[in-house]
Design an enzyme around this catalytic site. Sequence first.
Site, PDB file in Angstrom:
ATOM      1  NE  ARG A  20      -3.426  -2.884   0.478  1.00  0.00           N
ATOM      2  CZ  ARG A  20      -3.716  -3.430   1.239  1.00  0.00           C
ATOM      3  NH1 ARG A  20      -3.279  -3.725   2.335  1.00  0.00           N
ATOM      4  NH2 ARG A  20      -4.808  -4.103   0.886  1.00  0.00           N
ATOM      5  CG  ASP A  47      -3.042  -5.827  -1.174  1.00  0.00           C
ATOM      6  OD1 ASP A  47      -4.064  -5.673  -2.014  1.00  0.00           O
ATOM      7  OD2 ASP A  47      -3.063  -6.427   0.041  1.00  0.00           O
ATOM      8  CG  HIS A  52      -6.076  -8.499  -1.122  1.00  0.00           C
ATOM      9  ND1 HIS A  52      -6.457  -7.105  -0.700  1.00  0.00           N
ATOM     10  CD2 HIS A  52      -6.732  -9.284  -0.311  1.00  0.00           C
ATOM     11  CE1 HIS A  52      -6.932  -7.218   0.329  1.00  0.00           C
ATOM     12  NE2 HIS A  52      -7.450  -8.504   0.672  1.00  0.00           N
ATOM     13  CD  GLU A 110     -10.267  -8.496   3.290  1.00  0.00           C
ATOM     14  OE1 GLU A 110     -11.050  -7.916   3.969  1.00  0.00           O
ATOM     15  OE2 GLU A 110      -8.977  -7.781   2.804  1.00  0.00           O
ATOM     16  CE1 TYR A 154      -4.928  -7.871  11.381  1.00  0.00           C
ATOM     17  CE2 TYR A 154      -6.166  -6.484  10.046  1.00  0.00           C
ATOM     18  CZ  TYR A 154      -5.608  -7.710  10.141  1.00  0.00           C
ATOM     19  OH  TYR A 154      -5.671  -8.587   9.222  1.00  0.00           O
ATOM     20  CG  ASP A 198      -4.425  -1.268  10.223  1.00  0.00           C
ATOM     21  OD1 ASP A 198      -4.175  -2.143  11.100  1.00  0.00           O
ATOM     22  OD2 ASP A 198      -5.252  -1.099   9.295  1.00  0.00           O
ATOM     23  CB  THR A 251       1.270   0.828   5.026  1.00  0.00           C
ATOM     24  OG1 THR A 251       1.463  -0.044   3.821  1.00  0.00           O
ATOM     25  CG2 THR A 251       2.127   0.461   6.005  1.00  0.00           C
TER      26      THR A 251
HETATM   27  C1  ACM Z   1      -6.442  -9.118   6.360  1.00  0.00           C
HETATM   28  O1  ACM Z   1      -6.492  -7.992   7.049  1.00  0.00           O
HETATM   29  N1  ACM Z   1      -7.200  -8.943   4.979  1.00  0.00           N
HETATM   30  C2  ACM Z   1      -5.735 -10.077   6.260  1.00  0.00           C
END
Ligand code: ACM
Length: 571
Positions: A48, A77, A155, A211, A302, A304, A344
């Site tokens: 990111r 990603d 992703h 995802e 997490y 972030d 990020t």
């Molecule tokens: C994630 O936060 N999608 C692993």
Amino acid sequence: MLKPIIFACLFAIGHLLCHAQPSSSTPLSKEVAPPAYTWRGCMIDVSRHFFPISFLKRQVDILASYRINRLHLHLTDAAGWRFEMKGYPQLTQRAAWRTQSDWGRWWEAGDRQYVDEGTPGAYGGYYTVAELQDLVAYAAERGIVIVPEVEFPGHSEEVTAVLPQLKCEGNTGAQGEVCPSAPDTYRFIDDVLAEVARIFPSDYIHIGGDEAAKEHWRNCPRCQKMANDLGLSSTDLLQDHIVRYAMRRVASLGRRPIGWDDALCDSLPAGTAIMIWRSPEMAQKALDKGYDVIYSPLQHCYLDYVQDAPQTQPLSFGGYLPLDKVWAMQPPKGVMGVQGNLWTEFIETPEHAEMMLYPRIMAIAEVGLKGKARGSFKSFRKRALQEVARLQSLGYSPFDLKNEAGHRPESLHRIKHKARGAKVTYNKPYSETYTAGGASALVDGLQGDWVHTDGRWQGFMTDSCLDITIDLGSVKTVRSVSMSFLQSEEAYIFEPKTISFSTSVDGKHFTLLSERKITRTAPKGIYVPRQKSFIHPLSWNNYAKKMRYIRVQGSATGVGHWIFADELIVR
Ligand code: ACM
Ligand code: ZN
């Protein structure tokens, strides 16, 4: 979860400092007992936003002093492919460069746009094989294994943008998930994993697995046929097929695979590790299937998420994770390790990244080393304060823990008011996911913290939205009625568009006390927050009005938007 021009000078400073060795007075360096967990990891998302090798080495110095033993790099990603890949020059000549540094604006712009390296304004970067090998050796000398992650099947917008043969049949637009029925997909997976294994000696290779949207698979005749041929009830199950393929490939290279918890399915290779992120409960599911588990649930790991009151912090994606909440994690028995994850999307500078890492990663390291025997948060906080001072003296930019604003003050005490314990009738239901404890949540005296997932905020969805009537039990004299609403854009939570309070003495005839319209409009790009989260207290104040019933009605700002409320305070 992302940047270059202003970096140039910041990185120059970073480079000068990158060989500064941590002083021997690191609070953790006295630890001699065997570690509680074999895996003590830190993930940095370099897709990111691209962070140079000098930055990574600088973090290795500090992480090693905490006895973190894994630095997991999220190398690929949508936002950019980040390593030189033999046979696929387009991945670094184009898929590593996007049209602008601001990840949110780039993402919102629709079809993800990439540009050729060297195009004026191109933002991005990638590591050469030699640079990665140098990083691997540098980290190894300090006891840290660099664990590479490449994302399959989701992703992957940057991959399908330059390798359209990996898209679903007929799709000419952007595609985030590679097509599991395209033969070239498997050749690509083979080539990438072989190259990753050549560059990184790590015993583990992470294949992502999280995802994948899967929507293109549903409309792809070739994917439909493949699902049919494999006897699968849905094209969605091709996720497991592709995850198994990639993981078996890792195993065939003599390494162990890791996948995010979305990759959890049967028949993965022996020695597979599942990296937990969605909820602590996923850990037990993975353990029950016999896999190794790395515990990094977003609720505790997490990095972030903001670590202090959101209004005092830079814009971020997601929730509120203060140091005490990291410390409070309880990894289930049997897990192999713990890990902090620094996504990020909203983290553009080395300083910001360091601020998000430290001191929270120190808490994760201590959990990893000491497990349940880690002692009290109070004593840890004292060490963390010393560590912040040490890092500052070394030229790092940790979060200024000593000036922490802390939890929302209103959330710290159960309050008394006239509606405490009142009967609440839900004229429209609250969300089954965000119950905050059920029908008493809005009159239990408990107010929410900075984040909607703290179990205190009750959620209401568009179609039903907020409509409650409370019965005070008898006619009472009321001087004020108030209610607070949380706004957290990336979670589609907005303060109500309109909110009204009506009152009644008999429960039949209601008089409108107050109606407010909130003029702030919700932004269109609701995946990407543009405003920091905040809490809006709304109140009606008057003198000595008699009422027994109070009805509160709120409407949402848009389809799919939530309203979150914590307490109806009546005084
Ligand atoms: C994630 O936060 N999608 C692993
Ligand atoms: Zn397809």
